[in-house]
Scaffold this active site. Structure first.
Site, PDB file in Angstrom:
ATOM      1  CG  ASP A  85      -2.035   1.002   1.132  1.00 42.62           C
ATOM      2  OD1 ASP A  85      -1.870   2.013   0.428  1.00 42.62           O
ATOM      3  OD2 ASP A  85      -3.075   0.800   1.793  1.00 42.62           O
ATOM      4  CG  ASP A  96      -4.044   5.671  -0.278  1.00 38.70           C
ATOM      5  OD1 ASP A  96      -3.301   4.681  -0.298  1.00 38.70           O
ATOM      6  OD2 ASP A  96      -4.851   5.912   0.663  1.00 38.70           O
ATOM      7  CG  HIS A 156      -9.389   7.244   2.815  1.00 43.23           C
ATOM      8  ND1 HIS A 156      -8.516   8.084   2.196  1.00 43.23           N
ATOM      9  CD2 HIS A 156      -8.829   6.006   2.749  1.00 43.23           C
ATOM     10  CE1 HIS A 156      -7.458   7.373   1.801  1.00 43.23           C
ATOM     11  NE2 HIS A 156      -7.621   6.117   2.111  1.00 43.23           N
ATOM     12  CG  HIS A 164      -7.587   8.333   6.382  1.00 45.80           C
ATOM     13  ND1 HIS A 164      -6.263   8.039   6.555  1.00 45.80           N
ATOM     14  CD2 HIS A 164      -8.146   7.228   5.827  1.00 45.80           C
ATOM     15  CE1 HIS A 164      -6.032   6.803   6.140  1.00 45.80           C
ATOM     16  NE2 HIS A 164      -7.148   6.290   5.681  1.00 45.80           N
ATOM     17  CD  GLU A 189      -8.040   1.975   1.537  1.00 47.04           C
ATOM     18  OE1 GLU A 189      -7.126   1.174   1.789  1.00 47.04           O
ATOM     19  OE2 GLU A 189      -7.981   3.171   1.873  1.00 47.04           O
ATOM     20  CD  GLU A 278      -5.915   2.806  -1.142  1.00 50.96           C
ATOM     21  OE1 GLU A 278      -4.910   2.213  -0.700  1.00 50.96           O
ATOM     22  OE2 GLU A 278      -6.454   3.773  -0.566  1.00 50.96           O
TER      23      GLU A 278
HETATM   24 MN    MN Z   1      -3.654   2.928   0.785  1.00 51.65          MN
HETATM   25 MN    MN Z   2      -6.308   4.503   1.467  1.00 51.51          MN
END
Ligand code: MN
Ligand code: MN
Length: 298
Positions: A85, A96, A156, A164, A189, A278
């Site tokens: 990640d 992200d 998010h 976030h 995600e 994600e």
């Molecule tokens: Mn992530």
């Molecule tokens: Mn994330």
């Protein structure tokens, strides 16, 4: 959204995507996690970004928030399922993205469940769409593969310097009232598991962020605080601060002072295997998937 902001979101997302795809070639059986983390974070910087958080390399029933510690001795095993990640920022605008890598065919189905859920969810990231509908597609898709979505791990929103933000993108229907607007930036995600479908805090935290201000007594802790302030509130890890005994003591002092937020390692409650996929998406009539290089190819 201003063009400059859009361009930085796209650049951050594209860097994260390149590094994610490169990592597939060197995340191999026997490779130390520490080496993988260094390669990923070095590549991010070489490509002109900065890590938005320490790369999360979470194995098997660890769903998220593991990153190697300074003297980490963990290595990848044949049976491991590893979530890579990656967060990248350019002037605080974040991309992200995550993928799941495994080496045994027996894990193919659970890896595919998260990937398929993401693939089905992304086209729904358009203005006017209820977020709960996206959550529903994620839930249904993962279940259609014979697995459970992780109910208490979510996607998010993203904002400058804020990893976030609103809205929360649940991986199950929860009757959450949020309708997407043009130019919302969201990370979607899905997490799939063969366990009970929930995660819990587990073990000591290895990722932190600075949330408060307080005078600290020791000289080393004060110096460390200066280094941490440069992350601008974004998550960091001990690896980034040094590896000496002094570093450990200074970090301990800062943790005790209560000015750090801690991100505990998250594990599946029944030790189930967890997979993740994600992408970061700018909500438009045609969603802009900043972490999908295919959509930027000429
Ligand atoms: Mn992530
Ligand atoms: Mn994330």
């Amino acid at each position: 959204m201003e063009k400059d902001e859009y361009d930085k979101y796209v650049l951050a997302g594209n860097i994260a995507a390149k590094v994610r795809e490169e990592s597939r070639s060197y995340v191999n059986v026997g490779t130390p996690l520490l080496e993988i983390a260094r390669k990923i974070e070095d590549s991010i910087k070489k490509l002109g970004g900065m890590p938005a958080f320490p790369v999360n390399l979470s194995l098997n029933d660890e769903a998220a928030h593991y990153t190697p510690v300074p003297a980490d001795d963990r290595k990848i095993s044949e049976d491991d399922v590893i979530k890579v990640d990656i967060g990248v920022h350019v002037d605080g605008f974040i991309g992200d993205t995550a993928c799941t890598i495994s080496f045994s065919e027996k894990h193919n189905a659970i890896v595919k469940a998260a990937e398929d859920a993401l693939e089905k969810a992304v086209p729904l990231c358009v203005p006017g769409k209820a977020v709960d509908e996206i959550s529903g597609i994620i839930e249904d898709t993962i279940k259609s593969h014979g697995f459970k979505p992780v109910a208490n791990l979510t996607g998010h929103g993203l904002r400058q310097w804020e990893g976030h933000a609103e809205p929360t993108i649940h991986n199950v229907r929860v009757n959450y009232q949020y309708v997407l607007k043009e130019d919302d930036v969201i990370a979607v995600e899905p997490f799939a598991t063969d366990g009970a479908g929930r995660i819990k805090d587990s073990g000591p935290s290895v990722i932190f962020s600075l949330v408060g201000k307080k005078p600290v007594r020791s000289r080393e802790a004060r110096k460390m605080l200066g280094d941490i302030e440069a992350f601008n509130g974004m998550p960091f890890t001990e690896r980034w601060l040094g590896s000496s005994f002094g570093t450990r003591l200074a970090l301990r002092d800062l943790r005790r002072s209560g000015i750090l937020y801690e991100y505990p390692v998250l594990k599946e409650v029944s030790k189930g295997t967890v997979t993740q996929a994600e992408h970061t998406v700018i909500v438009r009539k045609t969603p802009v998937v900043t972490t999908d290089l295919k959509s930027f190819a000429d």
